[in-house]
Design a protein around this motif. Structure first.
Motif, PDB file in Angstrom:
ATOM      1  N   ILE A 105       3.439   8.740  -1.869  1.00  0.00           N
ATOM      2  CA  ILE A 105       2.939   8.928  -0.834  1.00  0.00           C
ATOM      3  C   ILE A 105       2.619   6.931  -0.620  1.00  0.00           C
ATOM      4  N   LEU A 109      -1.455   7.441   3.971  1.00  0.00           N
ATOM      5  CA  LEU A 109      -1.922   8.574   4.066  1.00  0.00           C
ATOM      6  C   LEU A 109      -2.856   8.946   2.814  1.00  0.00           C
ATOM      7  N   LEU A 140      -3.778  12.333  -1.041  1.00  0.00           N
ATOM      8  CA  LEU A 140      -4.089  13.175   0.632  1.00  0.00           C
ATOM      9  C   LEU A 140      -5.350  13.258   0.922  1.00  0.00           C
TER      10      LEU A 140
END
Length: 207
Positions: A105, A109, A140
């Protein structure tokens, strides 16, 4: 996307007209049977930010966006945007972007979203192990702690964790709610719903 040794959890279905039609029909089946898109336990707050992971055609993103309070936005992600509407058709509070949830990721984010929404992942988690997916999804989410300066060791530990038949492959779905508590995350609600009678025929057609 081809399945590789590095990533055994890949989207195995097509992205053509028939595939999009199937997703739209499934959307109708689920919304008719559930009666909601976002679970009623999720508070609706102004300026809330929602990530729709694996958005497919984007139909859920577009409908969720209509239900949000002032300033609420939906960021829709998928491995491919082939089935999503063109940019000129996007509402002001919805945007679409490519994302492989099984890849690392991006820093920008992490901890960004109030809600992470997803579906259509039974055929995607081909390894039968949902923990890498859950770990990525939790990255997230904004961490929920008592005080802003507090640490969240259980959340951090969970985020760092790293088929012969469709029944065996999708077996993780049945006990997914128990995996949250085992990993130190809090499960707010766990519901099971039968398909509504008025969409039973539609469900048979989409499989």
């Amino acid at each position: 996307m081809a399945t590789t040794a590095k990533n055994t959890d890949a989207y195995p279905l097509n992205r053509d007209f028939l595939a999009s039609s199937r997703l739209h029909l499934q959307h109708q089946v689920w919304t008719s049977s559930l009666g909601y898109l976002l679970h009623p336990a999720i508070p609706r707050e102004e300026h809330m930010l929602i990530a729709d992971v694996g958005c497919g055609t984007g139909i859920a993103s577009l409908e969720i966006a209509k239900q949000l309070p002032a300033g609420g936005k939906v960021k829709a992600y998928d491995l491919s945007l082939e089935q999503c509407p063109p940019k000129g058709w996007w509402p002001s509070n919805v945007s679409f972007e490519e994302l492989n949830i099984f890849e690392p990721i991006s820093d920008h984010l992490i901890g960004k979203y109030d809600v992470v929404f997803l579906r259509h992942f039974i055929c995607v988690v081909q390894s039968g192990n949902p923990l890498p997916l859950l770990s990525a999804l939790l990255k997230l989410l904004k961490p929920v702690v008592v005080e802003p300066a507090s640490s969240a060791p259980k959340m951090e530990a969970f985020m760092n964790m790293g088929g012969e038949t469709i029944k065996k492959q999708a077996g993780w779905v049945r006990d997914l709610h128990t995996r949250f508590s085992d990993a130190g995350a809090e499960l707010v609600a766990h519901d099971r719903h039968w398909t509504a009678k008025e969409v039973m025929m539609m469900k048979q057609e989409v499989g």
